[in-house]
Design an enzyme around this catalytic site. Sequence first.
Site, PDB file in Angstrom:
ATOM      1  N   LYS A  55      17.585  57.181  41.958  1.00  0.00           N
ATOM      2  CA  LYS A  55      18.084  58.508  41.533  1.00  0.00           C
ATOM      3  C   LYS A  55      19.454  58.399  40.875  1.00  0.00           C
ATOM      4  O   LYS A  55      19.702  58.946  39.805  1.00  0.00           O
ATOM      5  CB  LYS A  55      18.147  59.476  42.736  1.00  0.00           C
ATOM      6  CG  LYS A  55      16.839  59.644  43.476  1.00  0.00           C
ATOM      7  CD  LYS A  55      16.954  60.580  44.656  1.00  0.00           C
ATOM      8  CE  LYS A  55      17.905  60.135  45.754  1.00  0.00           C
ATOM      9  NZ  LYS A  55      17.470  58.901  46.472  1.00  0.00           N
ATOM     10  N   ARG A  91      17.616  68.097  50.453  1.00  0.00           N
ATOM     11  CA  ARG A  91      16.939  67.092  51.282  1.00  0.00           C
ATOM     12  C   ARG A  91      16.185  67.727  52.435  1.00  0.00           C
ATOM     13  O   ARG A  91      15.545  67.018  53.207  1.00  0.00           O
ATOM     14  CB  ARG A  91      17.993  66.155  51.870  1.00  0.00           C
ATOM     15  CG  ARG A  91      18.011  64.758  51.215  1.00  0.00           C
ATOM     16  CD  ARG A  91      19.238  64.084  51.737  1.00  0.00           C
ATOM     17  NE  ARG A  91      19.228  62.686  51.797  1.00  0.00           N
ATOM     18  CZ  ARG A  91      19.981  61.897  51.019  1.00  0.00           C
ATOM     19  NH1 ARG A  91      20.691  62.410  50.033  1.00  0.00           N
ATOM     20  NH2 ARG A  91      20.015  60.616  51.208  1.00  0.00           N
ATOM     21  N   ARG A 111      22.105  46.493  46.927  1.00  0.00           N
ATOM     22  CA  ARG A 111      22.887  47.435  46.100  1.00  0.00           C
ATOM     23  C   ARG A 111      24.385  47.231  46.251  1.00  0.00           C
ATOM     24  O   ARG A 111      24.904  47.037  47.337  1.00  0.00           O
ATOM     25  CB  ARG A 111      22.547  48.871  46.529  1.00  0.00           C
ATOM     26  CG  ARG A 111      23.503  49.908  45.950  1.00  0.00           C
ATOM     27  CD  ARG A 111      22.965  51.303  46.012  1.00  0.00           C
ATOM     28  NE  ARG A 111      22.566  51.753  47.324  1.00  0.00           N
ATOM     29  CZ  ARG A 111      21.879  52.880  47.543  1.00  0.00           C
ATOM     30  NH1 ARG A 111      21.536  53.662  46.537  1.00  0.00           N
ATOM     31  NH2 ARG A 111      21.554  53.237  48.769  1.00  0.00           N
ATOM     32  N   ARG A 162      27.982  49.857  50.392  1.00  0.00           N
ATOM     33  CA  ARG A 162      28.002  50.996  51.323  1.00  0.00           C
ATOM     34  C   ARG A 162      27.750  50.530  52.746  1.00  0.00           C
ATOM     35  O   ARG A 162      26.876  49.698  52.978  1.00  0.00           O
ATOM     36  CB  ARG A 162      26.929  52.004  50.920  1.00  0.00           C
ATOM     37  CG  ARG A 162      27.313  52.771  49.676  1.00  0.00           C
ATOM     38  CD  ARG A 162      26.181  53.584  49.120  1.00  0.00           C
ATOM     39  NE  ARG A 162      25.389  54.295  50.124  1.00  0.00           N
ATOM     40  CZ  ARG A 162      24.438  55.151  49.804  1.00  0.00           C
ATOM     41  NH1 ARG A 162      24.167  55.418  48.544  1.00  0.00           N
ATOM     42  NH2 ARG A 162      23.748  55.758  50.750  1.00  0.00           N
ATOM     43  N   ARG A 190      17.038  56.135  57.653  1.00  0.00           N
ATOM     44  CA  ARG A 190      17.103  56.972  56.447  1.00  0.00           C
ATOM     45  C   ARG A 190      15.710  57.193  55.858  1.00  0.00           C
ATOM     46  O   ARG A 190      15.392  58.292  55.399  1.00  0.00           O
ATOM     47  CB  ARG A 190      18.033  56.314  55.416  1.00  0.00           C
ATOM     48  CG  ARG A 190      19.493  56.412  55.834  1.00  0.00           C
ATOM     49  CD  ARG A 190      20.349  55.338  55.201  1.00  0.00           C
ATOM     50  NE  ARG A 190      20.485  55.507  53.772  1.00  0.00           N
ATOM     51  CZ  ARG A 190      20.890  54.536  52.948  1.00  0.00           C
ATOM     52  NH1 ARG A 190      21.183  53.341  53.420  1.00  0.00           N
ATOM     53  NH2 ARG A 190      21.011  54.769  51.674  1.00  0.00           N
TER      54      ARG A 190
HETATM   55  P1  ADP Z   1      19.228  56.023  44.963  1.00  0.00           P
HETATM   56  O1  ADP Z   1      20.341  56.738  44.247  1.00  0.00           O
HETATM   57  O2  ADP Z   1      17.886  56.692  44.772  1.00  0.00           O
HETATM   58  O3  ADP Z   1      19.527  55.730  46.404  1.00  0.00           O
HETATM   59  P2  ADP Z   1      20.061  53.762  43.280  1.00  0.00           P
HETATM   60  O4  ADP Z   1      20.025  54.326  41.908  1.00  0.00           O
HETATM   61  O5  ADP Z   1      21.400  53.569  43.905  1.00  0.00           O
HETATM   62  O6  ADP Z   1      19.067  54.580  44.259  1.00  0.00           O
HETATM   63  O7  ADP Z   1      19.294  52.364  43.216  1.00  0.00           O
HETATM   64  C1  ADP Z   1      19.173  51.536  44.375  1.00  0.00           C
HETATM   65  C2  ADP Z   1      19.268  50.052  43.967  1.00  0.00           C
HETATM   66  O8  ADP Z   1      18.133  49.707  43.172  1.00  0.00           O
HETATM   67  C3  ADP Z   1      20.501  49.723  43.112  1.00  0.00           C
HETATM   68  O9  ADP Z   1      20.966  48.456  43.490  1.00  0.00           O
HETATM   69  C4  ADP Z   1      19.964  49.724  41.678  1.00  0.00           C
HETATM   70  O10 ADP Z   1      20.690  48.819  40.840  1.00  0.00           O
HETATM   71  C5  ADP Z   1      18.528  49.268  41.860  1.00  0.00           C
HETATM   72  N1  ADP Z   1      17.567  49.926  40.949  1.00  0.00           N
HETATM   73  C6  ADP Z   1      17.549  51.213  40.564  1.00  0.00           C
HETATM   74  N2  ADP Z   1      16.489  51.465  39.759  1.00  0.00           N
HETATM   75  C7  ADP Z   1      15.826  50.293  39.652  1.00  0.00           C
HETATM   76  C8  ADP Z   1      14.626  49.888  38.962  1.00  0.00           C
HETATM   77  N3  ADP Z   1      13.904  50.756  38.240  1.00  0.00           N
HETATM   78  N4  ADP Z   1      14.231  48.602  39.076  1.00  0.00           N
HETATM   79  C9  ADP Z   1      14.947  47.718  39.816  1.00  0.00           C
HETATM   80  N5  ADP Z   1      16.073  48.022  40.486  1.00  0.00           N
HETATM   81  C10 ADP Z   1      16.508  49.291  40.417  1.00  0.00           C
HETATM   82  P1  AMP Z   2      22.861  59.083  49.555  1.00  0.00           P
HETATM   83  O1  AMP Z   2      24.084  58.619  48.824  1.00  0.00           O
HETATM   84  O2  AMP Z   2      22.128  60.161  48.818  1.00  0.00           O
HETATM   85  O3  AMP Z   2      21.962  57.934  49.956  1.00  0.00           O
HETATM   86  O4  AMP Z   2      23.384  59.765  50.897  1.00  0.00           O
HETATM   87  C1  AMP Z   2      24.106  59.028  51.864  1.00  0.00           C
HETATM   88  C2  AMP Z   2      24.152  59.798  53.181  1.00  0.00           C
HETATM   89  O5  AMP Z   2      24.869  61.027  52.994  1.00  0.00           O
HETATM   90  C3  AMP Z   2      22.801  60.226  53.752  1.00  0.00           C
HETATM   91  O6  AMP Z   2      22.173  59.206  54.516  1.00  0.00           O
HETATM   92  C4  AMP Z   2      23.206  61.428  54.600  1.00  0.00           C
HETATM   93  O7  AMP Z   2      23.822  61.016  55.814  1.00  0.00           O
HETATM   94  C5  AMP Z   2      24.276  62.089  53.738  1.00  0.00           C
HETATM   95  N1  AMP Z   2      23.696  63.062  52.786  1.00  0.00           N
HETATM   96  C6  AMP Z   2      23.712  62.975  51.426  1.00  0.00           C
HETATM   97  N2  AMP Z   2      23.105  64.039  50.875  1.00  0.00           N
HETATM   98  C7  AMP Z   2      22.688  64.816  51.910  1.00  0.00           C
HETATM   99  C8  AMP Z   2      21.972  66.038  51.986  1.00  0.00           C
HETATM  100  N3  AMP Z   2      21.555  66.680  50.886  1.00  0.00           N
HETATM  101  N4  AMP Z   2      21.723  66.545  53.220  1.00  0.00           N
HETATM  102  C9  AMP Z   2      22.138  65.921  54.334  1.00  0.00           C
HETATM  103  N5  AMP Z   2      22.794  64.753  54.335  1.00  0.00           N
HETATM  104  C10 AMP Z   2      23.066  64.197  53.132  1.00  0.00           C
END
Ligand code: ADP
Ligand code: AMP
Length: 215
Positions: A13, A88, A127, A161, A172
Amino acid sequence: MRLILLGPPGAGKGTQAQRLIDQYAIPQLSTGDMLRAAVAAKTEVGVKAKEVMDAGHLVSDEIVNAIVAERIAQSDCANGFILDGYPRTLKQADAVEAMLRDRNLTLDHVIEMRVDDEVLITRVAGRYSCAKCGSVYHDTDRKPSVEGICDQCGSTEFKRRPDDNAETMRTRLWNYYKDTSPLVGYYHCKGLLRSIDGMQSVEEVTAAIEAIVSR
Ligand code: ADP
Ligand code: AMP
């Protein structure tokens, strides 16, 4: 354009939102980023949220809804926004609808990004992001073009993170399937849902999103 990117942790995302904000000149509203900023600044919300986030649980709807309501009232959201990681829960989905209704606005698209659990776990485990601009990378799949230097801003500092570990990731994912996946049905019923294959390359996923939003 008002868009929701829906998907489990690691679905891509944030990666996609970062690519779309340049193209559409609208901001990415990531509740995860907003909460991490509150934790770093040790605000009242940050202090409350830290433990919950570190354990991989969801922060309360009240806190998250209040943060988003304040954010979307800002002027840079006037032409639209990309919601990343929000809503969420069904309560949050109702809240976003109410926030938009108050402004005579509607959502344009909800895009569900589908990725297998094993791939999500590998993505989250590898990541890391630029400490300066937040660009997201991966140990093996998405490295900067010059190792150790951010493609976007040239910084050489990166961070990981605290919640990107195997144990927290299990919690999660569980919370995603329990509390967030019902939103797939919710937005399907509203005729807004489009599902895409998030297992493709970053470029292919961007193309799939663009095909939906340009229609
Ligand atoms: P989210 O925001 O949904 O938690 P991220 O965008 O942070 O996910 O992506 C999670 C990890 O996967 C990051 O390390 C990113 O570089 C990698 N990633 C994202 N999209 C892809 C993809 N299409 N193919 C391979 N790796 C990806
Ligand atoms: P994310 O960066 O989206 O993976 O979110 C990291 C953490 O933040 C999650 O595991 C939750 O603890 C909190 N969080 C982020 N967005 C929300 C949401 N919309 N509702 C509740 N908790 C959230």
